[in-house]
Design a protein around this motif. Structure first.
Motif, PDB file in Angstrom:
ATOM      1  N   TYR A  35       0.837  -1.208   0.000  1.00 26.07           N
ATOM      2  CA  TYR A  35       0.000   0.000   0.000  1.00 26.07           C
ATOM      3  C   TYR A  35       0.868   1.254   0.000  1.00 26.07           C
ATOM      4  O   TYR A  35       0.594   2.213  -0.729  1.00 26.07           O
ATOM      5  N   LYS A  36       1.931   1.266   0.794  1.00 25.96           N
ATOM      6  CA  LYS A  36       2.812   2.431   0.834  1.00 25.96           C
ATOM      7  C   LYS A  36       3.480   2.663  -0.520  1.00 25.96           C
ATOM      8  O   LYS A  36       3.625   3.802  -0.968  1.00 25.96           O
ATOM      9  N   ARG A  39       0.887   4.134  -2.888  1.00 25.31           N
ATOM     10  CA  ARG A  39       0.629   5.549  -2.588  1.00 25.31           C
ATOM     11  C   ARG A  39       1.770   6.448  -3.064  1.00 25.31           C
ATOM     12  O   ARG A  39       1.558   7.640  -3.316  1.00 25.31           O
ATOM     13  N   SER A  40       2.968   5.895  -3.191  1.00 26.69           N
ATOM     14  CA  SER A  40       4.129   6.707  -3.579  1.00 26.69           C
ATOM     15  C   SER A  40       4.251   6.881  -5.090  1.00 26.69           C
ATOM     16  O   SER A  40       5.084   7.669  -5.547  1.00 26.69           O
ATOM     17  N   PRO A  48      -6.025   6.628  -7.648  1.00 26.33           N
ATOM     18  CA  PRO A  48      -5.651   7.008  -6.275  1.00 26.33           C
ATOM     19  C   PRO A  48      -6.505   6.254  -5.252  1.00 26.33           C
ATOM     20  O   PRO A  48      -7.694   6.025  -5.472  1.00 26.33           O
ATOM     21  N   VAL A  50      -7.165   5.426  -0.796  1.00 27.50           N
ATOM     22  CA  VAL A  50      -6.938   5.796   0.599  1.00 27.50           C
ATOM     23  C   VAL A  50      -7.269   4.591   1.474  1.00 27.50           C
ATOM     24  O   VAL A  50      -8.162   3.797   1.158  1.00 27.50           O
TER      25      VAL A  50
END
Length: 323
Positions: A35-36, A39-40, A48, A50
């Motif tokens: 997930y990180k 997101r990067s 996108p 969340v």
């Protein structure tokens, strides 16, 4: 990953006004590292998302509001615009494969879960970073890419599909996506014998029954290279001279790229180096020139090959041979 795999993994899909959420049935199913990494990413190839929690369960919400699905765009597309959409989809998958941290098997391969950025026309993917998948490898993901493109091209072009004659290999190898992307960069009606049968009249689609546009005029010289835009509303850019400056200014550029203020007046220079090589040089542009996602330094000359992605600011092209 197929949509039907979600239930087998214990993932619940919930439609929302602003997008779609995926709720993990097991607390260990979400890959926090994945997930990180997701997101990067800044390539614009991913929807996108969340992260949140609901009743103790991990939830990923993908913000798709305002973005049509690939399925709906293909349904209303004609041959060339549909081909560009498919090429953009393949390029997005290739971005995942080249990333090294994200896995092709994490992509939802359902055309109803692949989205198209309304401003750029580029495909965006829903990638679910999980700790396990139904498929143990990425072979099925590559085959799913081929199957989706082949089915769509058959509907768009009939027997003149740019993928006609390409075999779906059970050993679909790493790197095959580049070949698929190059095939989708070919003109809708200029397939070579290596890619299919002799040209035939494609069956008319309902939206093609009206008056046809005038044929595209041939360039004044033999064209060895052209740039095929990711956006369906932009024309191909033919390199009509051995060296040409690309930019937005009619007075400073030999080949003008309209409609994007982010492109500099004299953005970059393309040069033919013999019959087999094309190079690009950034001319100090404000927003950069990128080759396959990597920004090149001003003044540096980089060699290009057919199938490479060339991006001026935020306008992307695919390098192709011939006209």
């Amino acid at each position: 990953m197929k949509s039907e795999d979600l239930a087998q993994l214990g993932v619940e899909c919930v439609e929302l006004a602003q997008g779609v959420s995926f709720i993990m049935g097991s607390p260990s199913l979400l890959s926090v590292t994945g997930y990180k990494v997701l997101r990067s990413q800044e390539s614009g190839r991913y929807v996108p998302c969340v992260r949140s929690r609901i009743n103790g369960h991990e939830k990923l919400t993908y913000l798709t509001e305002g973005s049509p699905t690939l399925a709906s765009c293909l349904d209303g597309a004609t041959g060339r615009s549909g081909q560009r959409l498919l090429r953009s989809f393949v390029e997005a998958v290739q971005d995942v494969e080249d990333n090294g941290f994200l896995l092709p098997r994490s992509i939802l391969m359902d055309p109803e879960r692949i989205y198209v950025d309304a401003s750029t026309g580029a495909c965006q993917l829903v990638c679910l970073p999980l700790t396990r998948y139904v498929s143990a490898g990425d072979l099925e993901a590559r085959q799913a890419v081929f199957d989706l493109c082949a089915s769509a091209c058959a509907a768009l072009f009939g027997t003149q599909s740019p993928l006609a004659g390409i075999e779906r290999s059970v050993e679909y190898r790493t790197g095959a996506l580049a070949s698929l992307r190059e095939a989708l960069s070919r003109g809708a009606h200029d397939a070579t014998p290596a890619f299919g049968a002799a040209p035939q009249e494609a069956p008319a689609r309902p939206e093609d029954t009206g008056p046809r546009p005038a044929p595209r005029p041939a360039p004044p010289r033999a064209v060895a290279w052209r740039l095929v835009p990711a956006r369906a509303d932009l024309p191909d850019v033919a390199l009509t001279r051995p060296s040409a400056v690309l930019g937005k200014s009619p007075t400073k550029a030999d080949l003008v790229i309209p409609g994007n203020p982010a492109i500099s007046r004299a953005h970059c220079r393309l040069c033919e180096q013999g019959d087999a090589t094309l190079t690009v040089e950034d001319l100090g542009s404000a927003n950069g020139t990128f080759v396959n996602g990597s920004r090149i330094a001003p003044g540096r000359v980089v060699a290009l090959s057919a199938g490479d992605r060339l991006t001026l600011a935020n306008t992307e092209f695919t390098v192709a041979r011939g006209w």
